[in-house]
Design an enzyme around this catalytic site. Structure first.
Site, PDB file in Angstrom:
ATOM      1  N   LYS A  44      20.943 -15.708 -19.573  1.00 32.31           N
ATOM      2  CA  LYS A  44      20.906 -16.554 -20.771  1.00 32.31           C
ATOM      3  C   LYS A  44      21.142 -18.003 -20.364  1.00 32.31           C
ATOM      4  O   LYS A  44      22.244 -18.392 -20.001  1.00 32.31           O
ATOM      5  CB  LYS A  44      21.985 -16.151 -21.788  1.00 32.31           C
TER       6      LYS A  44
ATOM      7  N   GLY B 109      30.798 -22.282 -17.743  1.00 28.07           N
ATOM      8  CA  GLY B 109      30.827 -23.035 -18.997  1.00 28.07           C
ATOM      9  C   GLY B 109      32.246 -23.403 -19.369  1.00 28.07           C
ATOM     10  O   GLY B 109      33.114 -23.527 -18.500  1.00 28.07           O
ATOM     11  N   SER B 110      32.485 -23.529 -20.650  1.00 21.46           N
ATOM     12  CA  SER B 110      33.786 -24.050 -21.099  1.00 21.46           C
ATOM     13  C   SER B 110      34.867 -22.966 -21.046  1.00 21.46           C
ATOM     14  O   SER B 110      34.586 -21.768 -21.091  1.00 21.46           O
ATOM     15  CB  SER B 110      33.650 -24.590 -22.520  1.00 21.46           C
TER      16      SER B 110
ATOM     17  N   GLU C 222      36.905 -22.245 -23.380  1.00 22.54           N
ATOM     18  CA  GLU C 222      36.966 -21.521 -24.653  1.00 22.54           C
ATOM     19  C   GLU C 222      36.002 -20.324 -24.618  1.00 22.54           C
ATOM     20  O   GLU C 222      36.357 -19.215 -24.992  1.00 22.54           O
ATOM     21  CB  GLU C 222      36.597 -22.456 -25.818  1.00 22.54           C
TER      22      GLU C 222
ATOM     23  N   GLU D  88      33.421 -19.547 -14.044  1.00 26.73           N
ATOM     24  CA  GLU D  88      33.550 -20.907 -13.504  1.00 26.73           C
ATOM     25  C   GLU D  88      33.720 -21.809 -14.716  1.00 26.73           C
ATOM     26  O   GLU D  88      32.768 -22.015 -15.468  1.00 26.73           O
ATOM     27  CB  GLU D  88      32.289 -21.306 -12.735  1.00 26.73           C
TER      28      GLU D  88
ATOM     29  N   CYS E 182      31.962 -30.359 -14.053  1.00 26.37           N
ATOM     30  CA  CYS E 182      33.248 -29.660 -14.021  1.00 26.37           C
ATOM     31  C   CYS E 182      34.168 -30.226 -12.960  1.00 26.37           C
ATOM     32  O   CYS E 182      35.374 -30.260 -13.145  1.00 26.37           O
ATOM     33  CB  CYS E 182      33.005 -28.181 -13.787  1.00 26.37           C
TER      34      CYS E 182
ATOM     35  N   GLU F 124      40.173 -31.874 -20.678  1.00 28.00           N
ATOM     36  CA  GLU F 124      38.867 -32.149 -20.066  1.00 28.00           C
ATOM     37  C   GLU F 124      38.026 -32.929 -21.083  1.00 28.00           C
ATOM     38  O   GLU F 124      37.667 -32.398 -22.139  1.00 28.00           O
ATOM     39  CB  GLU F 124      38.155 -30.835 -19.710  1.00 28.00           C
TER      40      GLU F 124
HETATM   41  P1  NAD Z   1      29.711 -23.738 -23.222  1.00 23.99           P
HETATM   42  O1  NAD Z   1      30.838 -22.793 -22.946  1.00 23.99           O
HETATM   43  O2  NAD Z   1      29.625 -24.362 -24.558  1.00 23.99           O
HETATM   44  O3  NAD Z   1      28.316 -23.004 -23.006  1.00 23.99           O
HETATM   45  C1  NAD Z   1      28.013 -22.367 -21.788  1.00 23.99           C
HETATM   46  C2  NAD Z   1      27.078 -21.209 -22.068  1.00 23.99           C
HETATM   47  O4  NAD Z   1      27.772 -20.225 -22.825  1.00 23.99           O
HETATM   48  C3  NAD Z   1      25.841 -21.595 -22.873  1.00 23.99           C
HETATM   49  O5  NAD Z   1      24.748 -20.846 -22.397  1.00 23.99           O
HETATM   50  C4  NAD Z   1      26.223 -21.143 -24.276  1.00 23.99           C
HETATM   51  O6  NAD Z   1      25.129 -20.870 -25.094  1.00 23.99           O
HETATM   52  C5  NAD Z   1      27.003 -19.889 -23.973  1.00 23.99           C
HETATM   53  N1  NAD Z   1      27.920 -19.439 -25.012  1.00 23.99           N
HETATM   54  C6  NAD Z   1      28.580 -20.184 -25.928  1.00 23.99           C
HETATM   55  N2  NAD Z   1      29.336 -19.365 -26.712  1.00 23.99           N
HETATM   56  C7  NAD Z   1      29.146 -18.099 -26.266  1.00 23.99           C
HETATM   57  C8  NAD Z   1      29.648 -16.829 -26.655  1.00 23.99           C
HETATM   58  N3  NAD Z   1      30.499 -16.671 -27.664  1.00 23.99           N
HETATM   59  N4  NAD Z   1      29.243 -15.746 -25.972  1.00 23.99           N
HETATM   60  C9  NAD Z   1      28.405 -15.863 -24.924  1.00 23.99           C
HETATM   61  N5  NAD Z   1      27.873 -17.033 -24.526  1.00 23.99           N
HETATM   62  C10 NAD Z   1      28.242 -18.147 -25.178  1.00 23.99           C
HETATM   63  O7  NAD Z   1      29.749 -24.845 -22.075  1.00 23.99           O
HETATM   64  P2  NAD Z   1      28.737 -26.077 -21.831  1.00 23.99           P
HETATM   65  O8  NAD Z   1      28.997 -27.120 -22.862  1.00 23.99           O
HETATM   66  O9  NAD Z   1      27.342 -25.595 -21.661  1.00 23.99           O
HETATM   67  O10 NAD Z   1      29.230 -26.573 -20.413  1.00 23.99           O
HETATM   68  C11 NAD Z   1      30.313 -27.409 -20.275  1.00 23.99           C
HETATM   69  C12 NAD Z   1      31.497 -26.694 -19.689  1.00 23.99           C
HETATM   70  O11 NAD Z   1      31.113 -25.979 -18.526  1.00 23.99           O
HETATM   71  C13 NAD Z   1      32.578 -27.636 -19.249  1.00 23.99           C
HETATM   72  O12 NAD Z   1      33.842 -27.156 -19.620  1.00 23.99           O
HETATM   73  C14 NAD Z   1      32.432 -27.654 -17.740  1.00 23.99           C
HETATM   74  O13 NAD Z   1      33.590 -28.022 -17.051  1.00 23.99           O
HETATM   75  C15 NAD Z   1      32.006 -26.263 -17.470  1.00 23.99           C
HETATM   76  N6  NAD Z   1      31.291 -26.141 -16.189  1.00 23.99           N
HETATM   77  C16 NAD Z   1      31.915 -25.532 -15.141  1.00 23.99           C
HETATM   78  C17 NAD Z   1      31.292 -25.445 -13.908  1.00 23.99           C
HETATM   79  C18 NAD Z   1      31.980 -24.757 -12.745  1.00 23.99           C
HETATM   80  O14 NAD Z   1      31.304 -24.416 -11.781  1.00 23.99           O
HETATM   81  N7  NAD Z   1      33.285 -24.547 -12.780  1.00 23.99           N
HETATM   82  C19 NAD Z   1      30.013 -25.967 -13.742  1.00 23.99           C
HETATM   83  C20 NAD Z   1      29.395 -26.578 -14.825  1.00 23.99           C
HETATM   84  C21 NAD Z   1      30.054 -26.642 -16.051  1.00 23.99           C
END
Ligand code: NAD
Length: 500
Positions: free
Chosen positions: A190, A243-244, A246, A265, A300, A400
């Site tokens: 996804k 991702g985040s 949360e 991550e 990140c 963050e």
């Molecule tokens: P996000 O968590 O909003 O979204 C990430 C992904 O999760 C998207 O594909 C989104 O559609 C999906 N998603 C959202 N809610 C979901 C749910 N309930 N169930 C399943 N999937 C769901 O994050 P973002 O805004 O895309 O990215 C930013 C965050 O990612 C920041 O916190 C950043 O630090 C982190 N990040 C971490 C790394 C790492 O390697 N540690 C790399 C890049 C980004």
């Protein structure tokens, strides 16, 4: 002239984005229209997978894993397949960079920086191709009792749900897909709803390379409904997520029902720690560059919290300010543009809110803090911003922000710096700036983060990358990443009449 990406969108001949289920491209339950973050223009429309679409994709991945020869493909053949994926990614690098600029507004200039490039994605495939014929186990001696053989085997973990963020689609696509395919897993991918078109094209290239039907399935759409249907599906064995924090927490919760394996991550509030014996100017420029160039701080690992010795403080802030003044943003297709807009209106409001909070809590605004007007007013741009005289307990030093905002905190001695560096819920990265090698290693060992860079920082395919504390679970990159897509099995065989 008003900024527009219309011509580039037409040149890219963007196809309508569809779901990929069992080798067939198909419509979803509804659609999503993507608007460009730098201009607000419509870029294209893609399918949103509902629960039934996700179910079909997971069932396809399950069937191919359980019933097809894919998991037991010979090492040589699998290795050649991953190398073909790598070659095709490399051949299409320019096209992919342009699609990324249409997706998330990341400028073409940044798409050539190694950690953000198609090159690193291709290298990640090559790297994991190298693990395939080394996926051996151990042969262990009897601990007690009769003679017996004990062996361990690495077996693919099964059906993997791979969920990507929007900010680094090339690297993160590869860091999930390459080890999963190398291990013999099947995948339901996804992409983020803010970086879908570049990911769909990479999937087409994997198919062209010969990845069998149903091994990689794609469900596009937002977290609700698409992501939720995926992480709660009982036939998924592992969720690999970037991702985040949360969303990461929600994934841990949702995985409990069927005890899914989880790799996370997540975010960070990574410190740069600057001692007075360092090249302080370089430290200021590098740190501010990480927070403003390329992704506009939406990375990140951005070192968004600078802990600077009082003797180096003014020089550091001056160097950071110089970078802030030189960052160009605007049209991502202009080679002179070095930085991005924020991804969407929600993120823009969030960053502006943090800047207001910093001022309310008494930090000194050195530069930035506002938004550009004129041609750029329709985009989600925020000026590079520096706060000085920040207390490490302030909101802008703890949360963050994920935007072009650097918080500079003074310190008095090494213990003070280490204490503040570790006073964070996160533990992703850190940068140390010093010319004293003993101090560098001493402090590096005391910092509770997954990666520490001494006078520099990079992400490479063979290096484990991930977080301590609330920055995540597990590592991407290197052998540990490959092994995270396997289960360890122990097989016992008595050689006589008795086992023990
Ligand atoms: P996000 O968590 O909003 O979204 C990430 C992904 O999760 C998207 O594909 C989104 O559609 C999906 N998603 C959202 N809610 C979901 C749910 N309930 N169930 C399943 N999937 C769901 O994050 P973002 O805004 O895309 O990215 C930013 C965050 O990612 C920041 O916190 C950043 O630090 C982190 N990040 C971490 C790394 C790492 O390697 N540690 C790399 C890049 C980004």
């Amino acid at each position: 002239m008003t900024l527009t990406v219309r011509q580039h969108r037409d040149d890219a001949a963007l196809k309508e984005g569809l779901l990929l289920v069992d080798g067939q491209w198909r419509q979803g339950a509804s659609t999503w229209t993507h608007h460009h973050p730098a201009t607000g223009e419509e870029v294209g429309t893609f399918a949103v997978a509902g629960a039934e679409d996700v179910d079909a994709a997971v069932r396809a991945a399950r069937r191919v894993f359980d019933e097809s020869p894919w998991p037991s493909m010979r090492a040589g053949e699998r290795c050649r397949l991953l190398r073909r994926c790598s070659d095709l990614l490399r051949e299409h690098a320019d096209e992919l960079r342009a699609l990324q600029a249409l997706d998330n507004g990341v400028p073409l200039s940044f798409g050539t920086v190694y950690a953000a490039s198609v090159d690193i994605a291709a290298d990640v495939f090559d790297h994991h191709a190298g693990w395939i014929d080394k996926a051996g186990g151990d042969t262990l001696p009897p601990y007690q009792g009769g003679d017996h053989l004990a062996m361990t085997f690495r077996e693919p973990v099964g059906v993997v749900a791979a969920i990507l963020p929007w900010n680094a689609p090339f690297l993160l696509f590869a860091q999930k897909l390459a080890p999963a395919l190398a291990a013999g897993c099947t995948v339901v991918l996804k992409p983020s709803e803010y970086a879908t078109f570049s990911v769909l094209r990479m999937v087409e290239l994997l198919l062209e390379a010969g990845v069998p039907e149903g091994v990689v399935n794609v469900v596009t759409g937002p977290g609700d409904p698409t992501g939720e249907a995926l992480i709660t599906h009982p036939m998924v064995d592992k969720v690999s997520f970037t991702g985040s924090r949360e969303t990461g927490r929600r994934i841990v919760e949702a995985s409990a029902g069927t005890m899914k394996r989880v790799s996370l991550e997540l975010g960070g509030k990574s410190p740069a720690i600057v001692f007075p014996d360092a090249d302080v100017g370089l430290a200021g420029m590098t740190t501010m560059g990480m927070v403003t160039l390329g992704l506009s701080g939406q990375a990140c690992v951005a070192h968004s919290r600078a802990l600077v010795h009082r003797d180096a403080y003014d020089e550091f802030v001056g160097a950071a300010e110089m970078i802030a003044g030189s960052v160009t943003y605007g049209d991502p297709f202009d080679p002179a543009v070095l930085s991005s807009p924020l991804i969407n209106a929600k993120q823009l409001d969030r960053v502006v809110g943090f800047i207001e909070r910093g001022q309310q809590e008494g930090a000194r605004l050195v530069t930035g803090g506002g938004r550009p007007d004129g041609d750029l007013a329709a985009g989600h741009f925020v000026q590079p911003t520096i706060f000085a005289d920040v207390d490490n307990a302030m909101t802008i030093a703890q949360q963050e922000i994920f935007g072009p905002v650097l918080s500079v905190v003074p310190f008095d001695d090494e213990d003070d710096a280490v204490r503040m560096a570790n006073d964070s819920e996160y533990g992703l990265g850190a940068g140390l700036y010093t010319s004293d090698a003993k101090r560098a290693f001493r402090v590096a060992r005391r910092i509770r983060t997954g990666t520490v860079g001494i006078n520099g920082f990079n992400v490479e395919p063979h290096l484990p990358f991930g977080g301590f504390k609330e920055s995540g679970l597990g590592r991407e990159g290197g052998r540990s990443a490959f092994e995270a897509y396997t289960e360890l099995k122990t097989v016992l065989l008595p050689l006589g009449d008795e086992m023990i």
